[in-house]
Design an enzyme around this catalytic site. Structure first.
Site, PDB file in Angstrom:
ATOM      1  N   LYS A 240       0.827  -1.448  -0.052  1.00 19.52           N
ATOM      2  CA  LYS A 240       0.356   0.093   0.063  1.00 19.52           C
ATOM      3  C   LYS A 240       0.771   0.689   0.018  1.00 19.52           C
ATOM      4  O   LYS A 240       2.065   1.121   0.492  1.00 19.52           O
ATOM      5  CB  LYS A 240      -0.532   0.117   0.982  1.00 19.52           C
ATOM      6  CG  LYS A 240      -2.450  -0.592   1.349  1.00 19.52           C
ATOM      7  CD  LYS A 240      -2.918  -1.131   2.699  1.00 19.52           C
ATOM      8  CE  LYS A 240      -3.970  -1.855   3.487  1.00 19.52           C
ATOM      9  NZ  LYS A 240      -4.861  -2.149   2.152  1.00 19.52           N
ATOM     10  N   ARG A 314     -10.159 -11.770   2.202  1.00 19.59           N
ATOM     11  CA  ARG A 314     -11.534 -12.644   1.882  1.00 19.59           C
ATOM     12  C   ARG A 314     -10.569 -14.212   2.088  1.00 19.59           C
ATOM     13  O   ARG A 314     -11.275 -14.976   1.885  1.00 19.59           O
ATOM     14  CB  ARG A 314     -12.190 -12.826   0.525  1.00 19.59           C
ATOM     15  CG  ARG A 314     -10.487 -12.446  -0.300  1.00 19.59           C
ATOM     16  CD  ARG A 314     -10.846 -11.504  -1.674  1.00 19.59           C
ATOM     17  NE  ARG A 314     -11.198 -10.458  -1.251  1.00 19.59           N
ATOM     18  CZ  ARG A 314     -11.259  -9.607  -1.922  1.00 19.59           C
ATOM     19  NH1 ARG A 314     -11.942 -10.072  -3.539  1.00 19.59           N
ATOM     20  NH2 ARG A 314     -12.161  -7.919  -1.722  1.00 19.59           N
TER      21      ARG A 314
END
Length: 459
Positions: A240, A314
């Site tokens: 990020k 996820r």
């Protein structure tokens, strides 16, 4: 300050909750000296106004709390908390004006004015205390407030002190408080117990990944809660940018919300077989980090192509959901700070959720209104299934194109559950201070779920 009501027999002063349109009528029934004081003080009944009214000695004998208008209240939550934060220290009793239908939510908001995250620096929460009004379930509201404080504390704690090991310790403490059991599968043991994706996501971090499990109750419907416990998310090899990492201590907000809900359920002794599963990891960068282009095999046997290591939540949830489903639960609920797409779609204040069960979704939506815990139903849009099927593996963890990011994440998770399933893609953070909600970690969905569970599980 304790997040509890003052004793019922406490020496409390009356607090009158005044709508703007009701002020003139209320003043007509008061002594001339009181009416003159209120008018001279500029009190109008606006939200956030709090006015102590002195007696003959100059000490307060009552106070007024502004309740605004229906239009202004529609734009706020915890209106009474706005006044409570301005009241002087003391004990207050509702004298008049608090609508019965809003009493539970308003009292919860009041109690939360006493919350402060003071682990690293002393804070000054509001000090005005309230006697529980007649007709409210004081124990229930106190349980919700204490549980919300747990959620906030967990999210607010920086990753240096809230890694997977510390999150496990928090679950163990919660289990001990309520006579539940807590176990954990840690590090390479995840592989021998067939949790390969939890291991893959967390193996690059210095603190070992783990699957934490809490259980309580042997009778009633089987309720399993699954919370994303990514204690810090660098994005992995898909690193990020710095400004996107600033709030990543909150990437375990799903786990924090699940634990808050679990605490409410246990404190109120709901007749359910409660199971909590938290895959706790850090998504770090190291020589053994999982890579874009890798294909992982999940606990369920489905293969997953990794097209972005920053779509890690996820993956860990999928292994935990597969385990949850093996227990034939009556309901599985997952909570996660999963996608930026959800934040873009509904902003930070709404908790978007997914369900294939219309009656459960309706029960939740109705309960959310009374709980002042807003939710918004999103669609499990089956035609988008093709978007998560890359061809080279069964599933794609980060489909390209930029469309429907929250929906495709929810569809990905649904592949791992056969039991009735509800998924929350929450933000878990209050961006600016609001009544009863200081800037920082926040619960989203647990109070609505608590109110809806009796209908959802036929309790």
């Amino acid at each position: 300050m304790p997040l509890s009501f003052a004793p019922a027999d406490a020496d409390a002063l009356p607090l009158h909750v005044i709508e703007k349109t009701a002020l003139d009528g209320w003043l007509q029934g008061q002594p001339a000296s009181v009416a003159a004081w209120v008018r001279a003080s500029g009190f109008t009944g606006a939200i956030g106004q709090a006015l102590p009214v002195p007696g003959e000695t100059g000490a307060p004998v009552m106070a007024l709390a502004g309740y605004g208008s229906a239009e202004t209240r529609a734009r706020k939550r915890f209106v009474l908390a706005a006044a409570a934060e301005s009241l002087p220290e003391g004990i207050w009793r509702i004298g008049s004006g608090l609508p019965e239908a809003q009493a539970e939510a308003e009292c919860f908001g009041w109690l939360m004015t006493g919350y402060a995250f003071d682990r690293y620096k002393g804070q000054s929460p509001a000090k005005a205390r309230l006697v529980a009004p007649a007709g409210v379930d004081a124990a229930r509201i106190e349980a919700m407030a204490t549980s919300e404080a747990l959620t906030r504390d967990l999210i607010n704690t920086p990753a240096q002190d809230m890694g997977p090991d510390a999150l496990q310790a928090a679950v163990e403490a919660l289990a001990a408080e309520f006579g539940a059991t807590c176990t954990a599968i840690v590090g390479d043991d995840l592989l021998s117990h067939n949790f390969p994706m939890i291991h893959a996501v967390g193996r690059a971090a210095a603190r070992a990944p783990r699957l934490i499990e809490l259980r309580r109750g042997t009778v009633g419907p089987k309720l399993t809660l699954v919370g994303k416990g990514v204690c810090f998310d660098t994005g992995g090899l898909n690193l990020k940018p710095g400004n996107s990492m600033a709030l990543m201590k909150k990437d375990m907000g799903g786990a924090a919300n699940v634990l808050g809900l679990a605490r409410m359920i246990m404190a109120l002794d709901l007749p359910v077989q409660l199971r909590v599963l938290i895959p706790a990891v850090e998504n770090a960068v190291s020589g053994n980090a999982f890579r874009p282009g890798d294909i992982l095999t999940s606990r369920k046997g489905l293969t997953v192509e990794i097209n972005n290591t920053d779509a890690e939540g996820r993956l860990v949830l999928a292994d935990a959901l597969a385990l949850a489903d093996e227990g034939a639960p009556d309901l599985v609920i997952s909570m996660a700070t999963l996608t930026g797409a959800a934040r873009v779609a509904v902003g930070p204040d709404l908790a978007p959720f997914y369900s294939d069960d219309d009656s459960a979704a309706q029960a939740l939506a109705e309960a959310a209104l009374g709980a002042a815990d807003p939710v918004w139903r999103m669609p499990f849009h089956t035609p988008y299934e093709e978007m998560i099927e890359p061809g080279i593996a069964d599933l794609d963890n980060a489909p390209g194109g930029g469309f429907a990011g929250s929906i495709t994440a929810a569809l990905f998770l649904r592949r791992f559950v056969v039991a009735p399933y509800m998924h929350f893609d929450i933000y878990g953070w209050q961006p600016v201070k609001a009544p009863g909600r200081p800037k920082g970690g926040v619960g989203q969905g647990p109070r609505a779920l608590l109110a809806a569970l009796p209908r959802m599980l036929d309790l």
